[in-house]
Motif scaffolding. Sequence first.
Motif, PDB file in Angstrom:
ATOM      1  N   VAL A  75       0.864  -1.183   0.000  1.00  0.00           N
ATOM      2  CA  VAL A  75       0.000   0.000   0.000  1.00  0.00           C
ATOM      3  C   VAL A  75       0.894   1.224   0.000  1.00  0.00           C
ATOM      4  CG1 VAL A  75      -1.811   1.270   1.227  1.00  0.00           C
ATOM      5  CG2 VAL A  75      -1.814  -1.221   1.297  1.00  0.00           C
ATOM      6  N   GLN A  76       0.544   2.216  -0.821  1.00  0.00           N
ATOM      7  CA  GLN A  76       1.282   3.476  -0.877  1.00  0.00           C
ATOM      8  C   GLN A  76       0.501   4.536  -0.116  1.00  0.00           C
ATOM      9  OE1 GLN A  76       1.430   5.452  -4.693  1.00  0.00           O
ATOM     10  NE2 GLN A  76       3.341   6.457  -4.193  1.00  0.00           N
ATOM     11  N   LEU A  93      -1.012   5.003   7.877  1.00  0.00           N
ATOM     12  CA  LEU A  93      -0.701   5.303   6.485  1.00  0.00           C
ATOM     13  C   LEU A  93      -1.997   5.829   5.889  1.00  0.00           C
ATOM     14  CD1 LEU A  93       1.820   4.895   4.612  1.00  0.00           C
ATOM     15  CD2 LEU A  93       0.573   2.962   3.646  1.00  0.00           C
ATOM     16  N   THR A  94      -1.947   7.018   5.278  1.00  0.00           N
ATOM     17  CA  THR A  94      -3.172   7.657   4.815  1.00  0.00           C
ATOM     18  C   THR A  94      -3.135   7.937   3.323  1.00  0.00           C
ATOM     19  OG1 THR A  94      -2.339   9.870   5.328  1.00  0.00           O
ATOM     20  CG2 THR A  94      -3.524   8.727   7.078  1.00  0.00           C
ATOM     21  N   LEU A 104      -7.662  13.504  11.063  1.00  0.00           N
ATOM     22  CA  LEU A 104      -7.251  12.494  10.105  1.00  0.00           C
ATOM     23  C   LEU A 104      -7.543  13.038   8.716  1.00  0.00           C
ATOM     24  CD1 LEU A 104      -8.555   9.169  11.675  1.00  0.00           C
ATOM     25  CD2 LEU A 104      -6.199   9.869  11.365  1.00  0.00           C
ATOM     26  N   PRO A 105      -6.659  12.799   7.747  1.00  0.00           N
ATOM     27  CA  PRO A 105      -6.873  13.344   6.414  1.00  0.00           C
ATOM     28  C   PRO A 105      -7.877  12.555   5.580  1.00  0.00           C
ATOM     29  CG  PRO A 105      -4.784  12.218   6.518  1.00  0.00           C
ATOM     30  CD  PRO A 105      -5.355  12.189   7.907  1.00  0.00           C
ATOM     31  N   GLU A 109     -11.894   4.459   5.651  1.00  0.00           N
ATOM     32  CA  GLU A 109     -11.557   3.737   4.419  1.00  0.00           C
ATOM     33  C   GLU A 109     -10.283   4.264   3.775  1.00  0.00           C
ATOM     34  OE1 GLU A 109     -13.472   7.394   3.293  1.00  0.00           O
ATOM     35  OE2 GLU A 109     -14.070   5.900   4.758  1.00  0.00           O
ATOM     36  N   GLY A 110      -9.775   5.403   4.242  1.00  0.00           N
ATOM     37  CA  GLY A 110      -8.559   6.003   3.692  1.00  0.00           C
ATOM     38  C   GLY A 110      -7.379   5.953   4.632  1.00  0.00           C
TER      39      GLY A 110
END
Length: 155
Positions: A75-76, A93-94, A104-105, A109-110
């Motif tokens: 995952v990136q 990791l967002t 949270l940005p 789900e992100g």
Amino acid sequence: MLKIMLLSAGLLFAGSACAVPADEPPSLFAPLPDLPGVVSWKLLGKATTVKAKKGRMVPKYTPEISALDNTDVKVQGFMMPLEPGQKQKHFLLTVTSASCPFCLPAGPEGVVEIKSRTPVKFSYAPFIVQGKLKVLASDPMGLYYRMTDAAVVPQ
């Protein structure tokens, strides 16, 4: 600390200026491109939230997302530290970079909770992490995804 951050962020995300519009993330970086062999945020973002028994909100996953449970994936994303310090073994990791230190940005789900094998140096730049992904059925923190035994993929 994680529980307080996620609960606070969940309250903020539910109805304040910290909520991130899906079409225009407030990021210093361009949206992350889909990369071959890397799980797409578009796929992870297909998870929805539904009411369960006693009104509790729980995630509902597509069959494609459910198939990722307990598999080794890449995952990136962007690091959001959970503790002070230049190196992190436990972080989020967002999908977009953080625009507010108190928010949270993205929604659940992100975000992927990362538990890495070795400490990872903080960076504002996106990077790829590989590890065992757990698709969470009913996490008390409201998380949808967790990666364990993770390591940064050299680029």
